[in-house]
Design an enzyme around this catalytic site. Structure first.
Site, short mmCIF file in Angstrom:
data_model
loop_
_atom_site.label_atom_id
_atom_site.label_comp_id
_atom_site.label_asym_id
_atom_site.label_seq_id
_atom_site.Cartn_x
_atom_site.Cartn_y
_atom_site.Cartn_z
N CYS A 149 -2.15 1.39 1.84
CA CYS A 149 -2.72 2.80 2.24
C CYS A 149 -2.87 2.79 3.89
O CYS A 149 -3.60 2.06 4.38
CB CYS A 149 -4.06 3.04 1.55
SG CYS A 149 -4.92 4.72 2.10
N GLU B 136 1.40 8.47 1.09
CA GLU B 136 2.40 7.65 0.97
C GLU B 136 3.68 8.16 1.25
O GLU B 136 3.79 9.40 1.09
CB GLU B 136 2.14 7.03 -0.31
CG GLU B 136 1.12 6.15 -0.79
CD GLU B 136 0.76 4.85 0.18
OE1 GLU B 136 1.78 4.69 1.02
OE2 GLU B 136 -0.34 4.23 0.15
#
Length: 226
Positions: free
Chosen positions: A2, A104
């Site tokens: 992340c 993402e």
């Protein structure tokens, strides 16, 4: 991993969604593109009813140089109890990292540029990543509070975009995660799983989010989530 996330609500909204919190800095403002080494809002287990500011990127207490934090923005759930950088914090210094979405990037066949996706809960509500925190002291005596986001294998939704995802804790697990006592890994490991895919959406967004200098990214939702 992340590498970017959002917290697009203000202090009043945080109080609404996390009513048990007693101290929330009023200067918290909506942020749409939080990047590593920037301040993040977290609730540490040594003061579990207060939001504090930490630097994103864990600096272990034994580090000689704080620059190590830029390489430790994430911690793999599978090896927390083994890695020297994380095992002490896993037992003693856990935190909730406040967010309401994360980014993402997915590979696009035939293209060098990846497609960014904004991933959030279906209802858009804020949530908390599972995190670890540390307090590092320089030889001169200054202190830096830092934190890392724990990641795990992705659920089926996120797996279409990336091979890892941050651990989003269920509210019922906050109390255990924020326990101030030393807690063995076997009592915590079951919490570090992927959030249910059916309760999340992934939305394609502009590649402008690739720049950490752009803190305000307008997120336009398509007709159907990915």
């Amino acid at each position: 991993m992340c590498g970017r996330f959002t917290l697009t609500v203000d202090a009043d909204s945080i109080q609404t969604y996390f009513p048990w919190l007693e101290e929330i800095p009023p200067q918290i403002v909506p942020r749409y593109n939080i990047a590593p080494t920037q301040p993040i809002a977290a609730v540490p287990n040594d003061n579990p009813k207060a939001v504090d500011h930490f630097i994103w990127g864990l600096i272990p207490f034994w580090a000689k140089d704080p620059s190590i934090g830029s390489r430790m923005i994430n911690a793999r759930s599978e090896t927390l109890a083994e890695k020297a950088s994380f095992k002490n914090a896993y037992k003693r210094r856990r935190c909730l990292i406040l967010a309401d979405g994360f980014y993402e990037w997915a590979k696009v066949p035939g293209q060098k540029t990846k497609q960014p996706y904004y991933i959030r809960l279906e209802d858009g509500a804020p949530f908390a990543f599972a995190g670890l925190w540390e307090e590092w002291q320089s030889p001169e005596g200054s202190q830096i509070k830092s934190a890392t986001i724990i990641t795990t294998d992705p659920n089926p939704l996120v797996a279409k975009v990336h091979n890892r995802m941050p651990v989003i804790l269920h509210p019922r697990d906050y109390e255990l995660w924020l326990s101030p006592k030393e807690t063995p890994a076997e009592e915590l490991q079951h919490l570090l799983t992927a959030y249910p895919a059916e309760e999340m959406v992934a939305i394609p967004v502009s590649t402008r989010v690739n720049s950490p200098g752009l803190s305000l990214i307008h997120i336009s939702e398509p007709t159907r989530p990915y």
